[in-house]
Write a protein that holds these residues in place. Sequence first.
Motif: not given
Length: 201
Positions: A108, A140-141, A152-153, A183, A186-187, A191-192, A194
Motif C-alpha cells: 500500500l 492505494h495498492e 482503497l480509501g 484502510v 480493512r486491508f 477487504e478491498r 473503496r
Amino acid sequence: MKKRVAILISGAGSNMEALVRAMARPGYPAEPVLVLSNRPGAGGLEKARALGVPTAVVDHRPFGEDRAAFEAALDEALRPARPDILCLAGFMRILTEGFIARWRGRMLNIHPSLLPRHRGLDTHARAIAAGDSQAGCTVHEVTAELDGGPILGQARLDIRPDDTPRTLAARILPLEHRLYPVVLERFARGERGRIELAVEE
Ligand code: GRF
C-alpha cells in the motif's frame, strides 16, 4: 493471526507513527514488524525506536542508478522480518516493476492528493494552481503505474481561498494519519472495497 507489516519511510515518519499507534489498539488485525528507511537520517527512525519497533536502513546512495541492486538489498533487509504487507509511508524512491510484482496485492501507499488527480510530486501546489475545489489524500495498492493502483480509501477537504501549498499540506497531513490506519485495518482483514473517510477538521 495478525498480519505482519513492514513500513517503508524516507522522512519524518508521521504516517508510520499513526500506523504503529493504531496497530497497538486491541483487536487490530496487524502488527508492525519493521520500519525501514532509505535515508539514514530519517527522523522517523528515532520515532520507530521510541515506539519499540525494529528498524533497518538501506541507503540508496551507494547503489547509484542500480535500482535492482538497491531493491535486492531491500529484499534482504525485509526478509528476516517476514512481512505479509508493505506500507509505503512517505517513501521517496520509485520501485521497479520487479519489486512491485513480488509484492503485488500486498503493498500500500499513501499519496497526498485525490487520485487520479495529481500523481507524483508537488500535489498541493498543483491542486491550488488547477483551481480544484477539494484536495485530500488517497491510500492505494501499489502497481507498476506510478500512483495508479486500485484506490482503497480517500479523505477530502475543501480548499480555502487563502490556502497555500504549505497550509494545505498541514491540513491534509492529519487526514492522512486517520485514513491510513483505517484502510490498513480493512486491508489486513482482506477487504478491498473503496472507502471514503468522513472527516471534520
Ligand atoms: C506525506 O504527506 C505523504 O503522503 C507524502 O510524504 C509525506 C510523508 O510524511 N508522500 P511523513 O514522513 O509520514 O511524516
